[in-house]
Write an enzyme that holds these catalytic residues in place. Sequence first.
Site, PDB file in Angstrom:
ATOM      1  N   LYS A   1       0.842  -1.204   0.000  1.00  0.00           N
ATOM      2  CA  LYS A   1       0.000   0.000   0.000  1.00  0.00           C
ATOM      3  C   LYS A   1       0.874   1.249   0.000  1.00  0.00           C
ATOM      4  O   LYS A   1       1.604   1.512   0.954  1.00  0.00           O
ATOM      5  CB  LYS A   1      -0.902   0.046   1.227  1.00  0.00           C
ATOM      6  CG  LYS A   1      -1.870   1.242   1.170  1.00  0.00           C
ATOM      7  CD  LYS A   1      -2.551   1.534   2.485  1.00  0.00           C
ATOM      8  CE  LYS A   1      -1.783   2.490   3.360  1.00  0.00           C
ATOM      9  NZ  LYS A   1      -1.689   3.874   2.858  1.00  0.00           N
TER      10      LYS A   1
ATOM     11  N   GLU B   1      10.654   0.526  10.008  1.00  0.00           N
ATOM     12  CA  GLU B   1      11.647   1.576   9.759  1.00  0.00           C
ATOM     13  C   GLU B   1      10.940   2.881  10.091  1.00  0.00           C
ATOM     14  O   GLU B   1      10.076   3.327   9.352  1.00  0.00           O
ATOM     15  CB  GLU B   1      12.118   1.496   8.302  1.00  0.00           C
ATOM     16  CG  GLU B   1      13.490   2.087   8.102  1.00  0.00           C
ATOM     17  CD  GLU B   1      13.423   3.565   7.792  1.00  0.00           C
ATOM     18  OE1 GLU B   1      13.418   4.347   8.769  1.00  0.00           O
ATOM     19  OE2 GLU B   1      13.361   3.919   6.622  1.00  0.00           O
TER      20      GLU B   1
ATOM     21  N   CYS C   1      13.515  10.451   7.121  1.00  0.00           N
ATOM     22  CA  CYS C   1      13.550   9.922   8.486  1.00  0.00           C
ATOM     23  C   CYS C   1      14.967   9.991   9.055  1.00  0.00           C
ATOM     24  O   CYS C   1      15.153  10.128  10.253  1.00  0.00           O
ATOM     25  CB  CYS C   1      13.022   8.502   8.524  1.00  0.00           C
ATOM     26  SG  CYS C   1      13.632   7.509   7.171  1.00  0.00           S
TER      27      CYS C   1
ATOM     28  N   GLU D   1      10.798  14.779  16.100  1.00  0.00           N
ATOM     29  CA  GLU D   1      10.995  14.731  14.651  1.00  0.00           C
ATOM     30  C   GLU D   1      10.021  15.696  13.984  1.00  0.00           C
ATOM     31  O   GLU D   1       8.816  15.608  14.173  1.00  0.00           O
ATOM     32  CB  GLU D   1      10.748  13.304  14.137  1.00  0.00           C
ATOM     33  CG  GLU D   1      11.035  13.168  12.662  1.00  0.00           C
ATOM     34  CD  GLU D   1      10.867  11.738  12.160  1.00  0.00           C
ATOM     35  OE1 GLU D   1       9.915  11.074  12.581  1.00  0.00           O
ATOM     36  OE2 GLU D   1      11.709  11.305  11.350  1.00  0.00           O
TER      37      GLU D   1
END
Lengths: 291, 307, 481
Positions: free
Chosen positions: C187, C261, C295, C392
């Site tokens: 997806k 991840e 990331c 983040e």
Amino acid sequence: MDRLEILKTYKLYINGKFPRSESGRYYTPEGRGGKALGNICQSSRKDLRESVLAARGALGNWAPRAAFNRSQILYRMGEMLEGRRAQFEDELKQQGSTAAAARKEVETAIDLAVYYAGWCDKYQQVFSAVNPVSTAHFNFSVYEPVGVVAAIAPENSALAGLLGTLLPIIAGGNTCIVLASTGKPLSAITLAEVLATSDLPGGVVNILTGDRKELLPIFATHMDINSLVASDLTKTQIADIKQASVNNLKRIVIHKEDVSKLEDPYAILKTQEIKTTWHPIETSIAGGGKY
Amino acid sequence: MAKSPTSFRYDYAQSPPVDQVGIAERAARFTTRSIKTSTKREGLDMVLNMIDLTTLEGADTPRKVQQLCYKAGHLHDSIPGLPTTAAVCVYPPFVKVARKALGSNSPIKIASVATGFPSGHLTLEGKLEETQRAVADGADEVDMVISRGRFLSGDYEYVFDEIAAVKEACGKARLKVILETGELATLDNVRRASDIAMHAGADFIKTSTGKISSAATIPVTLVMLLAIRDYHFKSGNMVGMKPAGGISKSKLALHYLVMVKETLGSEWLSNEWFRFGASSLANDVLMQIAKIESGGDYQSPCYFSQD
Amino acid sequence: MKKNTQWEYAPAPEAAKIAKIAKRYDHFINGKWTPPQSGNYFRTINPGNGRKLSEVADGNDADVDAAVKAARAAYEGPWGKMSGRERGKYIYRIARLMQERAREFSIIETLDGGKPIRESRDIDVPLAANHFFYTAGWADKLEYAFPNRKVASLGVAGQIIPWNFPLLMAAWKIAPALATGNTVVLKPAETTPLTALKLAEIIADSGLPEGVVNIVTGAGSTGAAIVNHPDIDKIAFTGSTGVGKLIQQTIANTDKRATLELGGKAANIILEDAAIDQAVEGIVNGIYFNQGHVCCAGSRLFIQESVYDEVIWKLKRRMRTLVVGDPLDKNTDIGAINSKEQLKTIQKYIQLGQEQGGEMYQPKCKLPAAGNWCPPTLFTNVTQSSVIAQEEIFGPVLAAQSFRTVPEVISKANNTPYGLSAGVWCDKGARLFQLTTQLEAGVVWGNTFNQFDPASPFGGFKESGFGREGGLHGLAAYLEM
């Protein structure tokens, strides 16, 4: 008149010392023929917390050591186990093993120590990699210890199972807190005595005794434990610890194999992280004088 | 913009390290800039105007130099409004010829190589005499070479003193210092040689003689531009840059301008501070301009005079 | 003639015509384009101008179930029986087809996601194709990858990927799954589904057996349907740490494997002896690459005090040369923020950064009127405890702190729940390796940053997830040993 036997007091092993449980609680598992094995410490959540502190503190001493040095220390453990064969066999018999089974288990345990001693400075060579990237960089991937590992030892193999659980963990530079077999805790405490005099720095291995059901969720939710290794858990217990350990994404390792016979370098890799490092490679200016 | 003479010695340990791979990556980024339409046309004019049109051959003759001088001022007369080149660049014996050909009021400068070009193996006295004579004969600019042998053996003091002495011998002429980067082996050396040259009084630093296989490259030029930027920041003095050798295509020249603009800023985008040492670049630029002027027709070298 | 213009770059847009985008896309299930069972489609937007690009199928449980059934049938059918050598040939074929259509892929990646065409053209698309090419060769050599082990595939892999590298992440997921003999239900992210669907076209063209790769589009609920599906053996997820934890929790009582991840807050450390200009380049590449939607972005900058002023001066100078704007322009360095929501998140953090005492610097840049934009942003005077130094942001926002000694910076760099990547700039080898060995991160860049290669394993320590992607070590995630 017969001489009165001196009974051994079994305590915990935390940070290289032998404290009683801070809770003052104990339990009395039964050995062969229903005979009480002794008053065994029933560790509390605070004992667990102290062990994690000890393990975290020892990590900076153990992880960066030369792999060769770790190898020597594990081999030394094997030597000392060999020297105490009789005592380990005796305790295994007290805990219900036949004489033949006890002898076999001690031999297996000693061989495990020698086996993993040898891997300490070799698994890196076998499993790390230099990666041929397309850019002008030197790139390599190596294994590093995951950190502080909680280990739930198998219930039925009091000595070999315990060693099969903890040896791969410490061979790879981790420190750990091991929960010994609840029903057969004697071998674990005697092993602690071996460790205490074997050059293994205090805090690298911490041994708790007590109730699995009580301690499992505390291990699973502790934010400063990096990985949880376990044997002999029920499906529900596995699901529970997986769920509870999500808060800090612990690496969960469920041993399906019989760890008391687990001679396998891949077991070491289960509590390792892979670190990949990049660095440029210079090219000189081509040319030179041709006047 | 006058430059005050450097009164302090350069601490040779001060030059910062250079990471060659990082420089190469940054250099590659300049070449991905896409220069189109008005920017391209403006850039091509700038390039023409920054060229030191060069002839440096053993076979050079006065007639060849005369041709070069005419070409510098009449690059392609069928396209009106083209700039001249910045300068002509010749061996010392041809300075007089060039001066005669260009006249005394020409906007086109005369640059003379000197100091035992290209190897630099000449006595200091010989170097100074050659410099003085070139200037006396009418050179506006002197392109000297550094003593690479001395540099590579670590005698930075000697290299510094020699540049300072030549600078003095130049008088009013502007001094370009050729590092001959192809012989310096590392970008750290290029950086250190740039710093030494600037502290010793260079008005321009220049990559190469054009006489060895590794001449100007974008990475080498970038290292030198960064040295110029740091020197400007510390001293307030602007120093010029001249990549030479190996730049023969317009597209590459435009990428050099991109590099100058993004590293030093647009103040450096004039021939007072940036030059190309080249012989065949001019015609490639002219072909590009002619293509634009013609509405996009690809050009043939037959229609552009070589000398 | 004396020129002294600014010499601004004229627009240099990539010609978008060669990219064929259909008006509407269905799911790719069992080798066929399959309409969603609900009949619903959702719009995918060009974040560079706010206009609709296409509409794609909104997947529900029934769509996911059909895809899993197809994947299972393929696993038990032709794919499971095929030799590694033949599997590898299909993967090579996919790599080649991607290379042939690279230009079209990069244009669509830029239109759908907002990243500069320079990046999609020079990085995302070639890396994605290379990933297939590299991994293909492993398919018949797995016995050499894991000594003394007989390895086996897992079955059906459910893969959920993010919007920051839509095609590259699809390649990172699909290539190793196929090489190791698994089948796939993937997806793509709801804001960037198009290149995965174009990849489906290539997969169809490659003749890969039906059902080996299935692509189902949709938002979070479609992802949840994959995670919850009982016949999936393996979940591979790249995305936020929050969602990663949710997935891990959801599959706790199953036998599903997972690789996650997740997020990061990488330290980029500049020591005083570093090659400062290259370090500045690394800082810029570390945080402003792909608008900071990375990331492993180097979002925490640590500068040794003795060079702090120099680094900040050079960094600001460099930031002024960055071109922000039309992602399709070949000169654009920083493109559009991927979505309105993400822009709001970034703006919230920029606000917080200022409120918490950070000094903000943004170079002046002309931003287009329509679309989602954020100029490159630098915060100086940031404290370790402030939110922008801890959380983040996933945007072009850099938080700079100073340090005095190596032990201090190691401890500060490791003082985070994340552990995905780190960077060190230092000219002295021995000191560099002191840092690289002590930094808790899965990828450590010494004197470089944000380098990727199919041969190089990628993945994090701690809450940045587990498992590796790429290289030999990335294969393990899809194998039973």
